[in-house]
Motif scaffolding. Structure first.
Motif: not given
Length: 302
Positions: A183, A210, A236, A300, A302
């Protein structure tokens, strides 16, 4: 927006923490705690937009004089750890047009996260790597990256416009290739925002990012034509940190920009932290890196 009385301190800090702090999920990559008791916001005195806006209590006596052994030059020992020196390097990158000098702390290959700091006018690569200034907050991000398989980059830029953007882009592409799953976050101090906005407007760079952090920095209405704002690239996440008494870049300008994003791009991930009575450098001193980056990682996915 609703104001809160500071006498309700414990309750509001707990509420703000619940709204802002995003703990690690079972599978997600998140930054583990590091000196959180020292770097947590002292109190949140106003909130709005479902927690996306906060006003943080800032006291120069408490958060500067009592935090620094030498005011504005050296944080007290408990705020810093020099373990990072073992993984800190002064490096150069041939961008094809010039040589970019930068300081790297952490994993230069296979990093899980990368934070690039962009200095303001008259800055250099040493500013963002300074362990003692700004209450030790640069030291904290270096430690957070080192302790979480990440990488922190602090370059010196040729300018804060197109040459600076090109240098930052070359550095980001270099390390994105070395750490393809990382990221990538870009943090801009003061007029370094000129590079930040150029990066998010770049159709090649925007999909790599990210998160964007503006620390006592600028705004740019060209953002509304950028790939993330128009849907041509994933959004973003943007964090804006600003002192209410910043004499260089007025807080009301950043507040208006934040509200404009909320109105013109509904649902866009943007957050604003105003530091009450804070000056130009206050957001670099007071921004809770872990809080902000973990929120961005959550957005994001993740």
């Amino acid at each position: 927006m609703k104001s809160r009385n500071r006498l309700a301190g414990v309750g509001i800090v707990a509420a703000a923490t619940a709204a802002l702090c995003f703990a690690a999920s079972a599978a997600g990559y998140r930054l583990a705690p590091y000196k959180d008791d020292l770097f947590d916001y002292p109190a949140v005195i106003e909130t709005g937009y479902g927690g996306d806006y906060v006003k943080v209590d800032y006291s120069e006596t408490r958060n500067l004089d009592q935090r620094d052994a030498v005011p504005e030059k050296q944080a007290r020992p408990e705020y810093v750890s020099f373990d990072t020196k073992a993984v800190e390097q002064d490096l150069t990158l041939d961008t094809g047009r010039s040589t970019l000098k930068y300081i790297a702390t952490g994993k230069t290959d296979g990093a899980k996260a990368i934070v690039l700091y962009i200095h303001g006018r008259n800055g250099n690569r040493f500013q963002g790597a300074n362990d003692g200034m700004f209450g030790g907050n640069f030291n904290r991000i270096k430690n957070l990256m080192m302790r979480n398989d990440g990488l922190y980059l602090s370059p010196g830029f040729p300018d804060l416009k197109n040459k600076g953007r090109d240098a930052a882009k070359a550095l980001l592409k270099e390390y994105a290739a070395r750490s393809p799953d990382a990221a990538i976050f870009v943090a801009c101090g003061s007029l370094g925002g000129g590079i930040c906005w150029r990066l998010i407007e770049d159709p090649e760079v925007a999909p790599m990012l990210s998160g964007l952090l503006l620390l006592g920095s600028t705004n740019d209405n060209r953002f509304f034509k950028s790939p993330p704002a128009t849907g041509a690239a994933p959004p973003v996440p943007i964090y804006i940190g600003h002192g209410t008494r910043d004499p260089i870049i007025k807080a009301k300008s950043q507040l208006a920009f934040f509200k404009s994003i909320k109105e013109r791009v509904p649902g866009y991930p943007v957050r604003l932290a105003l530091f009450e009575s804070g000056a130009h450098g206050t957001p670099i001193r007071m921004t809770d890196w872990r809080l902000v980056l973990n929120w961005m990682l959550e957005v994001d996915g993740r």
